[in-house]
Motif scaffolding. Structure first.
Motif: not given
Length: 193
Positions: A46-55
């Motif tokens: 249920d917890i997420s962060l912003l993806g990587s620079k590449d993503a």
């Protein structure tokens, strides 16, 4: 249950489950918020962060971005939070695995019925040493990329955290925890990815 939102010719599917969002200026504040969320019953998924620079570049192009621009953008790529403890375990596994493989190969090559215990120990030390160095260097590289991921987000306005909530009680709890750990611009939106 799912609704589709059209933006810039991209098809984005979101679900009608509210989500709290906040921006953190330090990894330590983010990690503390994560631990508190987990301790009161929020599931890791249920917890997420912003993806990587590449993503980000793959999904949104190479345009300059700031965290506040992506808080409520359903196209923003997501990633799971990885704790410092998990990174330590990964580093240990990489370094230890290389040591074990190198030692095993050297020991197997020198292990004969006529070899002594001293020769076997020497084979382990000689074979495992270079492999352990390679493993340690790879482990450090993994850790460095992990730190760069967070530093890059901080340079772009902060580390974004989204928390999927299932009811009003969890909405209030998530907002309280995010704000309690210095989360900025903490708010809810009525959907989640």
């Amino acid at each position: 249950m799912a609704q589709t939102e059209k933006k810039k010719d991209d098809k984005v599917t979101v679900i009608k489950v509210p989500e709290a969002v906040g921006v953190f200026d330090t990894f330590e504040a983010l990690q503390s918020a994560f631990y508190d969320l987990r301790s009161v019953g929020f599931h890791h998924s249920d917890i997420s962060l912003l993806g990587s620079k590449d993503a980000l570049e793959e999904k949104l192009g190479k345009a300059y971005w700031q965290a506040p621009d992506l808080e409520d953008d359903p196209r923003a790529p997501r990633a799971h939070f990885v704790t410092e403890e998990a990174m330590g375990e990964l580093e240990g596994a990489i370094a230890g695995g290389f040591f074990f493989v190198g030692s095993y190969i050297a020991m197997a090559a020198l292990l004969t019925p006529a070899s002594t215990l001293a020769a076997s120990v020497a084979a382990i030390a000689i074979g495992g040493g270079p492999s352990a160095v390679i493993g340690t260097l790879l482990a450090r590289r993994v850790n460095q990329r992990h730190k760069e991921y967070y530093n890059d987000q901080i340079r772009h306005g902060g580390i974004l955290m989204w928390v999927r909530t299932r009811d009003k009680e969890h909405e209030d709890l998530a907002v309280k925890i995010l704000k309690g750990h210095s989360g900025r611009d903490v708010h809810l939106h009525p959907w989640s990815e």
